[in-house]
Scaffold this motif. Structure first.
Motif, short mmCIF file in Angstrom:
data_model
loop_
_atom_site.label_atom_id
_atom_site.label_comp_id
_atom_site.label_asym_id
_atom_site.label_seq_id
_atom_site.Cartn_x
_atom_site.Cartn_y
_atom_site.Cartn_z
N ARG A 76 54.29 5.81 43.48
CA ARG A 76 54.55 6.43 42.20
C ARG A 76 53.85 7.41 41.51
NH1 ARG A 76 56.50 1.75 38.06
NH2 ARG A 76 55.27 0.87 38.12
N VAL A 77 54.50 8.48 41.61
CA VAL A 77 54.10 9.45 40.87
C VAL A 77 53.69 9.64 39.17
CG1 VAL A 77 53.95 10.81 43.01
CG2 VAL A 77 55.43 11.59 41.24
N VAL A 78 52.82 10.35 38.46
CA VAL A 78 53.10 10.75 37.07
C VAL A 78 53.56 12.09 36.86
CG1 VAL A 78 50.65 11.28 37.05
CG2 VAL A 78 52.28 10.30 34.63
N ALA A 79 54.93 11.97 36.28
CA ALA A 79 54.95 12.96 35.80
C ALA A 79 54.41 13.91 34.86
CB ALA A 79 56.78 13.21 35.36
N LEU A 80 54.06 14.94 33.93
CA LEU A 80 53.53 14.79 32.97
C LEU A 80 53.65 16.08 33.24
CD1 LEU A 80 50.48 16.49 34.61
CD2 LEU A 80 49.66 13.62 34.09
N PRO A 93 58.91 7.64 40.81
CA PRO A 93 59.45 7.09 42.42
C PRO A 93 59.08 8.74 42.95
CG PRO A 93 60.93 5.70 41.76
CD PRO A 93 60.98 6.45 40.40
N THR A 94 58.46 8.34 43.88
CA THR A 94 58.29 9.69 44.66
C THR A 94 59.80 10.54 45.32
OG1 THR A 94 58.08 8.23 47.32
CG2 THR A 94 55.80 9.17 46.27
N SER A 95 60.24 9.40 45.29
CA SER A 95 61.73 10.37 45.72
C SER A 95 62.85 11.01 45.08
CB SER A 95 62.76 9.12 46.58
OG SER A 95 63.33 7.80 45.37
N ILE A 96 62.40 10.43 43.88
CA ILE A 96 63.23 11.35 41.88
C ILE A 96 62.48 11.84 42.21
CG2 ILE A 96 63.67 10.18 39.75
CD1 ILE A 96 64.74 7.84 40.32
N ALA A 97 60.62 11.77 42.05
CA ALA A 97 59.80 13.34 41.67
C ALA A 97 60.64 14.25 42.10
CB ALA A 97 58.77 12.70 41.69
N ALA A 98 61.30 13.80 44.02
CA ALA A 98 61.04 15.13 44.52
C ALA A 98 62.10 15.86 44.66
CB ALA A 98 61.64 15.12 46.15
N ARG A 99 63.14 15.33 43.73
CA ARG A 99 64.87 15.27 43.39
C ARG A 99 64.71 16.38 41.92
NH1 ARG A 99 69.16 12.95 45.83
NH2 ARG A 99 68.96 11.70 47.42
N ARG A 145 60.72 20.75 38.64
CA ARG A 145 60.92 21.68 37.46
C ARG A 145 59.20 22.60 37.25
NH1 ARG A 145 63.64 19.98 32.25
NH2 ARG A 145 65.71 18.11 33.32
N PRO A 146 59.15 24.31 36.76
CA PRO A 146 58.19 25.02 37.05
C PRO A 146 56.96 24.05 35.47
CG PRO A 146 60.17 25.60 35.90
CD PRO A 146 60.56 24.58 36.61
N GLY A 147 58.10 23.64 34.75
CA GLY A 147 57.00 22.81 33.64
C GLY A 147 56.34 21.68 33.43
N ILE A 148 56.53 21.38 34.64
CA ILE A 148 55.78 19.80 35.26
C ILE A 148 55.28 19.24 36.61
CG2 ILE A 148 57.18 16.84 35.89
CD1 ILE A 148 59.25 17.52 33.92
N ALA A 149 54.81 19.08 36.87
CA ALA A 149 52.84 18.19 37.47
C ALA A 149 53.60 17.05 37.82
CB ALA A 149 52.22 19.35 37.34
N TYR A 150 53.72 16.94 39.64
CA TYR A 150 53.72 15.09 39.67
C TYR A 150 52.96 15.20 40.98
CZ TYR A 150 59.12 15.32 38.11
OH TYR A 150 60.33 15.93 38.49
N VAL A 151 52.00 13.97 40.23
CA VAL A 151 50.63 13.80 40.48
C VAL A 151 50.51 11.83 40.97
CG1 VAL A 151 48.10 13.61 39.72
CG2 VAL A 151 49.39 15.11 38.58
N PRO A 152 50.24 11.96 42.50
CA PRO A 152 50.11 9.85 42.85
C PRO A 152 49.25 9.58 42.16
CG PRO A 152 49.61 12.55 44.78
CD PRO A 152 49.53 12.82 43.37
N VAL A 153 50.04 8.65 41.44
CA VAL A 153 49.05 7.51 40.93
C VAL A 153 47.90 6.53 41.59
CG1 VAL A 153 48.81 6.03 38.39
CG2 VAL A 153 50.38 8.06 39.12
N VAL A 154 47.22 6.34 42.42
CA VAL A 154 46.63 5.20 43.29
C VAL A 154 46.94 4.43 43.19
CG1 VAL A 154 44.43 7.37 44.53
CG2 VAL A 154 44.01 5.68 42.55
N ASP A 155 46.37 3.76 42.40
CA ASP A 155 46.45 2.01 41.59
C ASP A 155 48.30 1.81 40.78
OD1 ASP A 155 46.08 3.19 39.55
OD2 ASP A 155 44.75 1.86 38.74
N SER A 212 51.26 0.66 40.79
CA SER A 212 51.91 -0.70 42.34
C SER A 212 53.52 -0.10 41.98
CB SER A 212 52.68 -1.99 40.75
OG SER A 212 53.90 -1.61 39.90
N PRO A 213 53.97 -0.28 43.61
CA PRO A 213 54.85 0.77 44.52
C PRO A 213 56.42 0.03 43.18
CG PRO A 213 54.16 -1.05 45.73
CD PRO A 213 53.66 -0.64 44.35
N ALA A 214 57.64 1.43 42.93
CA ALA A 214 58.40 1.13 43.13
C ALA A 214 59.32 0.19 44.19
CB ALA A 214 59.06 2.42 43.16
#
Length: 281
Positions: free
Chosen positions: A164-168, A231-237, A240-250, A252-254
């Motif tokens: 999972r990544v964080v969308a911010l 989930p990374t697959s949803i972030a990839a779809r 957005r120019p105003g959103i950054a997706y950053v991996p969250v290392v700890d 739990s997986p989707a």
């Protein structure tokens, strides 16, 4: 036990007020009260504690409320499935949320079509948290959805897990980081001491935003109102120019699962579950 007294009981248990429950049911309060007392007599237990100022559930009432909801949903589902079975062109209804199947939907459907028990498939697009209700009420035969959700009356099998990544918002200080931790995110209500609360806190935050779907939720993210994990697959779809997706290392997986009603005896539904498991196996 008949369904009508159960419906009456559920209405009173949800309202904790006989007058409001009677209005909700479209009947007068006295016959409602008599029906509840008759139900208590038949079961030989008290379901409510009544005072002049309040109505509360007894321990027996709490248990019956849970079981009555399941029973009533099962009755409604039975009727719905019977109506669908009478359709001259029957279909297996698969509930999915748009862009929410980790990119495996097409592969699952292709594998399913090759099974001798397969039926034509109708895709039922639904919103957040709708899948379990559609399954329990007989409007869908199976669903693809992410954990967590209410498993009551459902069987499930995991078919995919992914990071999972964080969308911010790109204006957020963490947006320039290569990775982040849950502690960095400072999610309202979440404590690292209780990691299983993470998804509950995210769901609560999403509900408070009143977002009806993912695009609306991401609009709130872009405005800087909130952040969310995806989930990374949803972030990839959803670039957005105003959103950054950053991996969250700890984090739990989707977990993507296929779900179906526990009481299902459908060979077509069983074939779809087999297809889903074969794709990930």
């Amino acid at each position: 036990m008949e369904s009508r007294p159960l419906r009456y009981f559920v209405a009173v248990a949800e309202e904790l007020n006989f007058t409001r429950a009677a209005e909700k049911l479209g009947i007068a309060a006295p016959p409602l009260s008599r029906a509840i007392r008759k139900l208590e007599a038949e079961l030989d237990v008290a379901l409510f504690e009544r005072t002049t100022h309040s109505v509360t559930l007894t321990p027996a009432g709490v248990v019956l409320l849970d079981q009555a909801r399941i029973a009533l949903e099962a009755l409604e589902a039975a009727g719905q499935r019977a109506r669908r079975a009478a359709d001259p062109d029957p279909k297996l209804v698969l509930a999915v949320k748009a862009d929410n199947a980790a990119g495996v939907l097409e592969t699952i459907l292709a594998a399913y079509a090759a099974d001798p028990a397969a039926e034509p498939v109708a895709i039922r697009l639904c919103g957040r948290e709708e899948h379990p209700r559609l399954l329990r009420e007989g409007h869908a035969d199976a669903a693809l959805l992410y954990e967590p959700f209410d498993h009551t009356g459902l069987d499930t099998e995991t078919i995919a897990t992914e990071p999972r990544v964080v969308a911010l918002s790109t204006a957020h200080p963490l947006a320039r980081r290569a990775q982040a931790t849950l502690a960095d995110l400072e999610i309202p209500g979440f404590s690292a001491e209780h990691p299983t609360d993470l998804d509950r806190c995210l769901v609560d935050q999403s509900r408070r935003s009143n977002a009806r779907d993912l695009p609306e939720l991401l609009a709130h993210v872009e405005f800087g109102d909130l952040m969310t994990l995806l989930p990374t697959s949803i972030a990839a779809r959803y670039p957005r120019p105003g959103i950054a997706y950053v991996p969250v290392v700890d984090a739990s997986p989707a977990e993507l699962v296929v779900a179906w009603p526990q009481q299902s005896r459908s060979l077509a539904t069983a074939a779809l579950v087999r297809a889903a498991l074969s794709v990930v196996g």
